[in-house]
Design a protein around this motif. Structure first.
Motif, mmCIF file in Angstrom:
data_model
loop_
_atom_site.group_PDB
_atom_site.id
_atom_site.type_symbol
_atom_site.label_atom_id
_atom_site.label_comp_id
_atom_site.label_asym_id
_atom_site.label_seq_id
_atom_site.Cartn_x
_atom_site.Cartn_y
_atom_site.Cartn_z
ATOM 1 N N GLY A 1 -10.989 -4.639 2.109
ATOM 2 C CA GLY A 1 -9.604 -4.130 1.919
ATOM 3 C C GLY A 1 -9.101 -2.634 2.310
ATOM 4 O O GLY A 1 -7.850 -2.420 2.200
ATOM 5 N N LEU A 2 -9.853 -2.286 2.979
ATOM 6 C CA LEU A 2 -10.169 -0.769 2.780
ATOM 7 C C LEU A 2 -9.539 -1.134 3.873
ATOM 8 O O LEU A 2 -8.823 0.753 4.573
ATOM 9 N N LEU A 3 -9.390 -1.668 5.167
ATOM 10 C CA LEU A 3 -8.668 -1.875 6.574
ATOM 11 C C LEU A 3 -7.637 -1.642 6.049
ATOM 12 O O LEU A 3 -6.245 -1.286 6.509
ATOM 13 N N ALA A 4 -6.383 -2.578 5.065
ATOM 14 C CA ALA A 4 -5.790 -2.742 4.527
ATOM 15 C C ALA A 4 -4.979 -1.541 4.007
ATOM 16 O O ALA A 4 -3.564 -0.886 4.793
ATOM 17 N N SER A 5 -5.203 -1.257 3.394
ATOM 18 C CA SER A 5 -4.702 -0.346 2.104
ATOM 19 C C SER A 5 -5.247 1.296 2.501
ATOM 20 O O SER A 5 -3.966 1.784 2.547
ATOM 21 N N LEU A 6 -6.196 1.563 3.278
ATOM 22 C CA LEU A 6 -5.897 2.979 3.840
ATOM 23 C C LEU A 6 -5.794 3.276 5.183
ATOM 24 O O LEU A 6 -5.337 3.850 6.280
ATOM 25 N N GLY A 7 -5.645 1.837 6.259
ATOM 26 C CA GLY A 7 -5.035 1.569 7.602
ATOM 27 C C GLY A 7 -3.217 0.770 7.758
ATOM 28 O O GLY A 7 -2.732 1.738 7.534
ATOM 29 N N ILE A 8 -3.736 -0.225 8.183
ATOM 30 C CA ILE A 8 -2.209 -1.150 7.688
ATOM 31 C C ILE A 8 -1.255 -1.013 7.020
ATOM 32 O O ILE A 8 -0.067 -0.783 7.389
ATOM 33 N N PHE A 9 -2.018 -0.453 5.732
ATOM 34 C CA PHE A 9 -0.508 -0.549 4.707
ATOM 35 C C PHE A 9 0.183 1.200 4.754
ATOM 36 O O PHE A 9 1.348 1.319 4.822
ATOM 37 N N ALA A 10 -0.870 1.911 5.321
ATOM 38 C CA ALA A 10 -0.619 3.769 4.986
ATOM 39 C C ALA A 10 0.451 3.202 6.526
ATOM 40 O O ALA A 10 1.385 4.674 6.533
ATOM 41 N N VAL A 11 0.479 3.432 7.625
ATOM 42 C CA VAL A 11 1.387 2.617 8.462
ATOM 43 C C VAL A 11 2.876 1.696 8.674
ATOM 44 O O VAL A 11 3.282 1.922 9.523
ATOM 45 N N LEU A 12 2.490 0.698 8.289
ATOM 46 C CA LEU A 12 3.854 -0.207 8.722
ATOM 47 C C LEU A 12 4.639 0.396 8.015
ATOM 48 O O LEU A 12 4.812 0.782 6.261
ATOM 49 N N LYS A 13 6.154 0.195 8.061
ATOM 50 C CA LYS A 13 7.389 0.379 7.141
ATOM 51 C C LYS A 13 7.004 -0.517 5.679
ATOM 52 O O LYS A 13 6.907 -1.630 6.314
ATOM 53 N N GLY A 14 7.633 -0.226 4.577
ATOM 54 C CA GLY A 14 8.008 -0.692 3.867
ATOM 55 C C GLY A 14 8.686 -2.671 4.262
ATOM 56 O O GLY A 14 8.469 -3.569 3.422
ATOM 57 N N SER A 15 9.543 -2.611 5.090
ATOM 58 C CA SER A 15 10.742 -3.134 4.810
ATOM 59 C C SER A 15 9.485 -4.317 6.259
ATOM 60 O O SER A 15 9.622 -5.568 5.798
ATOM 61 N N TYR A 16 8.184 -4.618 7.036
ATOM 62 C CA TYR A 16 7.890 -4.976 7.515
ATOM 63 C C TYR A 16 6.822 -6.077 6.645
ATOM 64 O O TYR A 16 6.666 -6.694 6.506
ATOM 65 N N LEU A 17 6.153 -4.606 5.788
ATOM 66 C CA LEU A 17 5.551 -5.587 4.441
ATOM 67 C C LEU A 17 6.682 -6.093 3.538
ATOM 68 O O LEU A 17 5.651 -7.416 3.455
ATOM 69 N N GLY A 18 7.331 -6.218 3.404
ATOM 70 C CA GLY A 18 7.919 -7.284 2.689
ATOM 71 C C GLY A 18 8.788 -8.813 3.408
ATOM 72 O O GLY A 18 8.638 -9.753 2.671
#
Length: 273
Positions: A95-112
């Motif tokens: 969870g920490l890897l996702a929220s502090l790392g991957i989530f912060a750097v990925l564009k919202g469109s890629y996450l969507g």
């Protein structure tokens, strides 16, 4: 804190999401994210940011729905607390890897886009008969640490409670379906708490946030949804032991396919901005 015309649909979402969290052990995020994305868009939030805030806000609601639904499952003696204790450390790290790392750097469109593909896949799984007669043993400590890491990380990226990963994993390892669903509800709490902390920290200094936001978390949405979801989550958990859940999952799978198409559309539209 927000227009009553905005709070009303959010409250309805909370009632539906809470019931589904208890009934299917899904945490409600699969339903909440597309609708929160749409509502934030009507409030003038940029598409890229709206997708991220919807995922973060959905995850924050799971803190409350998990506590409410797991209490009802625990009363039926269905929660495997031994599995919760062994999977939770990996979930925290993932969870920490996702929220502090991957989530912060990925564009919202890629996450969507990832969210749309993920819930589309999850919807298709609902049309399949679950394999609740696995013959494989649960892996050892290292294996459960790794499994928890995957569950925590992927859950953080889509704003869900992790049931679409944890339930198939547990049934694959010979855990009966009703125990897997109940245990997944309990796992939703460490998933949600860890990711929410990360979402708050990662978005503290972000520009363009709507009023009453704490990092990526939209507080009016969280308040309305969480307040209503805790009322219906226990009802869903009790209904899970009485209703034909297999048939309900097929109906819900059809709804998820529609939501997946919507999120794919929003993600592609965000690329054009």
């Amino acid at each position: 804190m927000a227009d009553p015309l905005v709070l009303l649909p959010l409250s309805v979402l909370g009632l539906i999401g809470g019931f589904l969290a208890g009934l299917l052990g899904i945490g409600g995020g699969m339903v909440l994210v597309p609708f929160i994305t749409y509502i934030l868009g009507t409030q003038g939030v940029a598409p890229e940011l709206a997708i991220k805030m919807a995922i973060a806000t959905s995850m924050a609601t799971i803190v409350f729905t998990s506590m409410s639904s797991v209490r009802a499952h625990h009363q039926h003696g269905a929660v495997r607390w031994d599995l919760v204790k062994r999977l939770a450390p990996g979930i925290v790290l993932g969870g920490l890897l996702a929220s502090l790392g991957i989530f912060a750097v990925l564009k919202g469109s890629y996450l969507g886009l990832f969210f749309g593909l993920f819930i589309g896949y999850s919807a298709l799984r609902m049309f399949r008969k679950p394999n609740s007669k696995g013959t494989r043993p649960m892996p050892g400590t290292a294996g459960q640490l790794a499994a928890g890491g995957v569950i925590g990380c992927l859950s953080g990226l889509v704003g869900a409670g992790g049931a679409f990963i944890s339930v198939p994993f547990m049934t694959w390892c010979s855990v009966p379906m009703h125990n897997a669903v109940a245990t997944s509800s309990a796992l939703g709490f460490p998933i949600a708490v860890t990711n929410v902390i990360g979402f708050m920290v990662a978005g503290l200094h972000l520009q363009g946030l709507p009023p009453h936001s704490l990092g990526y978390i939209w507080l009016p949405g969280l308040a309305a949804i969480a307040t209503c979801s805790v009322l219906t989550a226990p009802l869903g958990a009790r209904a899970a032991h009485r209703l034909p859940v297999a048939q309900l999952k097929k109906i819900f799978g059809g709804i998820l396919l529609c939501l997946a198409l919507y999120m794919l559309y929003k993600s592609l539209a965000a690329w054009q901005v």
